[in-house]
Scaffold this motif. Structure first.
Motif, PDB file in Angstrom:
ATOM      1  N   SER A 103      50.777  29.362  56.191  1.00 20.76           N
ATOM      2  CA  SER A 103      51.348  29.624  54.866  1.00 20.76           C
ATOM      3  C   SER A 103      50.283  29.951  53.824  1.00 20.76           C
ATOM      4  N   THR A 104      49.005  29.871  54.193  1.00 23.29           N
ATOM      5  CA  THR A 104      47.897  30.205  53.299  1.00 23.29           C
ATOM      6  C   THR A 104      46.929  31.116  54.050  1.00 23.29           C
ATOM      7  N   LYS A 105      45.918  31.618  53.362  1.00 23.17           N
ATOM      8  CA  LYS A 105      44.967  32.529  53.989  1.00 23.17           C
ATOM      9  C   LYS A 105      44.285  31.910  55.198  1.00 23.17           C
ATOM     10  N   LEU A 106      44.008  30.609  55.169  1.00 24.92           N
ATOM     11  CA  LEU A 106      43.459  29.898  56.322  1.00 24.92           C
ATOM     12  C   LEU A 106      44.146  28.551  56.429  1.00 24.92           C
ATOM     13  N   GLU A 107      44.855  28.338  57.528  1.00 30.60           N
ATOM     14  CA  GLU A 107      45.533  27.061  57.766  1.00 30.60           C
ATOM     15  C   GLU A 107      45.102  26.543  59.127  1.00 30.60           C
ATOM     16  N   ILE A 108      44.601  25.308  59.142  1.00 33.49           N
ATOM     17  CA  ILE A 108      44.161  24.674  60.378  1.00 33.49           C
ATOM     18  C   ILE A 108      45.013  23.439  60.615  1.00 33.49           C
ATOM     19  N   GLN A 109      45.723  23.406  61.732  1.00 26.81           N
ATOM     20  CA  GLN A 109      46.528  22.252  62.128  1.00 26.81           C
ATOM     21  C   GLN A 109      45.816  21.572  63.283  1.00 26.81           C
ATOM     22  N   THR A 110      45.558  20.268  63.156  1.00 26.62           N
ATOM     23  CA  THR A 110      44.860  19.531  64.212  1.00 26.62           C
ATOM     24  C   THR A 110      45.781  18.622  65.008  1.00 26.62           C
ATOM     25  N   GLY A 111      46.993  18.434  64.540  1.00 25.84           N
ATOM     26  CA  GLY A 111      47.909  17.511  65.199  1.00 25.84           C
ATOM     27  C   GLY A 111      47.810  16.104  64.655  1.00 25.84           C
ATOM     28  N   GLY A 112      46.963  15.909  63.673  1.00 29.83           N
ATOM     29  CA  GLY A 112      46.819  14.589  63.068  1.00 29.83           C
ATOM     30  C   GLY A 112      47.902  14.313  62.040  1.00 29.83           C
ATOM     31  N   THR A 113      48.030  13.055  61.667  1.00 28.52           N
ATOM     32  CA  THR A 113      48.976  12.637  60.634  1.00 28.52           C
ATOM     33  C   THR A 113      48.211  11.867  59.565  1.00 28.52           C
ATOM     34  N   GLY A 114      48.912  11.472  58.511  1.00 30.67           N
ATOM     35  CA  GLY A 114      48.282  10.702  57.448  1.00 30.67           C
ATOM     36  C   GLY A 114      47.730   9.377  57.930  1.00 30.67           C
ATOM     37  N   SER A 115      48.420   8.749  58.869  1.00 30.26           N
ATOM     38  CA  SER A 115      47.968   7.443  59.371  1.00 30.26           C
ATOM     39  C   SER A 115      46.989   7.580  60.537  1.00 30.26           C
ATOM     40  N   THR A 116      47.041   8.679  61.263  1.00 27.26           N
ATOM     41  CA  THR A 116      46.113   8.910  62.377  1.00 27.26           C
ATOM     42  C   THR A 116      45.534  10.319  62.272  1.00 27.26           C
ATOM     43  N   PRO A 117      44.609  10.510  61.334  1.00 29.38           N
ATOM     44  CA  PRO A 117      44.049  11.856  61.173  1.00 29.38           C
ATOM     45  C   PRO A 117      43.157  12.250  62.350  1.00 29.38           C
ATOM     46  N   LYS A 118      43.147  13.545  62.627  1.00 28.29           N
ATOM     47  CA  LYS A 118      42.251  14.099  63.641  1.00 28.29           C
ATOM     48  C   LYS A 118      41.382  15.135  62.960  1.00 28.29           C
ATOM     49  N   PRO A 119      40.072  14.970  63.007  1.00 29.02           N
ATOM     50  CA  PRO A 119      39.220  15.980  62.385  1.00 29.02           C
ATOM     51  C   PRO A 119      39.411  17.315  63.093  1.00 29.02           C
ATOM     52  N   GLY A 120      39.393  18.383  62.320  1.00 32.52           N
ATOM     53  CA  GLY A 120      39.606  19.686  62.920  1.00 32.52           C
ATOM     54  C   GLY A 120      38.831  20.790  62.258  1.00 32.52           C
ATOM     55  N   PHE A 121      38.005  20.445  61.279  1.00 32.24           N
ATOM     56  CA  PHE A 121      37.239  21.463  60.579  1.00 32.24           C
ATOM     57  C   PHE A 121      35.870  20.897  60.255  1.00 32.24           C
ATOM     58  N   GLN A 122      34.854  21.671  60.544  1.00 35.37           N
ATOM     59  CA  GLN A 122      33.506  21.241  60.201  1.00 35.37           C
ATOM     60  C   GLN A 122      32.738  22.449  59.698  1.00 35.37           C
ATOM     61  N   LEU A 123      32.207  22.334  58.513  1.00 33.79           N
ATOM     62  CA  LEU A 123      31.350  23.352  57.936  1.00 33.79           C
ATOM     63  C   LEU A 123      29.927  22.876  58.062  1.00 33.79           C
ATOM     64  N   VAL A 124      29.141  23.558  58.858  1.00 39.22           N
ATOM     65  CA  VAL A 124      27.765  23.148  59.093  1.00 39.22           C
ATOM     66  C   VAL A 124      26.858  23.999  58.212  1.00 39.22           C
ATOM     67  N   ASP A 125      26.442  23.420  57.088  1.00 37.39           N
ATOM     68  CA  ASP A 125      25.585  24.135  56.142  1.00 37.39           C
ATOM     69  C   ASP A 125      24.349  23.321  55.765  1.00 37.39           C
ATOM     70  N   GLY A 126      24.131  22.198  56.434  1.00 35.86           N
ATOM     71  CA  GLY A 126      22.985  21.348  56.117  1.00 35.86           C
ATOM     72  C   GLY A 126      23.345  20.188  55.212  1.00 35.86           C
ATOM     73  N   ASN A 127      24.501  20.248  54.550  1.00 39.29           N
ATOM     74  CA  ASN A 127      24.924  19.173  53.650  1.00 39.29           C
ATOM     75  C   ASN A 127      26.114  18.395  54.206  1.00 39.29           C
ATOM     76  N   GLN A 128      26.507  18.685  55.435  1.00 36.04           N
ATOM     77  CA  GLN A 128      27.701  18.043  55.986  1.00 36.04           C
ATOM     78  C   GLN A 128      27.470  16.568  56.240  1.00 36.04           C
ATOM     79  N   ALA A 129      28.554  15.837  56.188  1.00 36.33           N
ATOM     80  CA  ALA A 129      28.534  14.404  56.469  1.00 36.33           C
ATOM     81  C   ALA A 129      29.863  14.029  57.112  1.00 36.33           C
ATOM     82  N   LYS A 130      29.926  12.860  57.730  1.00 40.47           N
ATOM     83  CA  LYS A 130      31.162  12.406  58.349  1.00 40.47           C
ATOM     84  C   LYS A 130      32.260  12.284  57.290  1.00 40.47           C
ATOM     85  N   ASP A 131      33.483  12.750  57.656  1.00 41.74           N
ATOM     86  CA  ASP A 131      34.659  12.738  56.777  1.00 41.74           C
ATOM     87  C   ASP A 131      34.424  13.565  55.537  1.00 41.74           C
TER      88      ASP A 131
END
Length: 100
Positions: A72-100
């Motif tokens: 529904s937007t220019k970039l939509e990523i669905q990981t199958g996670g929910t609010g109570s059990t999130p699943k990470p599905g996107f990582q931008l590696v630019d040197g400043n990344q951190a967990k969550d």
């Protein structure tokens, strides 16, 4: 002359058709659809959420969906996670990344 008529007829007829490209699927859901697990239904629109999680779809309006066939937007990523059990599905590696 006959070749010209056939060429013009073929050119006019091709303007009435639109094409969709499907990789690992005979039932593409957008202009371009990749089915990673080759598990989509062969006819109809009854894709389960589980079947969509391994798909990449580009719609005619330019929206790109990863894990969904109807972004529904220019970039939509669905990981199958929910609010109570999130699943990470996107990582931008630019040197400043951190967990969550």
């Amino acid at each position: 002359m006959k070749k010209n008529i056939i060429f013009i007829f073929a050119l006019l007829m091709s303007s009435f058709y639109s094409s969709q490209i499907g990789i690992n699927t005979g039932n593409p859901k957008g202009i371009f659809n990749i089915d990673g697990a080759k598990d989509n239904p062969t006819i109809g629109d009854a894709h389960t959420a589980e079947q969509q999680l391994n798909d990449v779809t580009v719609l005619s309006n330019g929206n790109l969906g990863i894990g969904t066939i109807s972004p529904s937007t220019k970039l939509e990523i669905q990981t199958g996670g929910t609010g109570s059990t999130p699943k990470p599905g996107f990582q931008l590696v630019d040197g400043n990344q951190a967990k969550d």
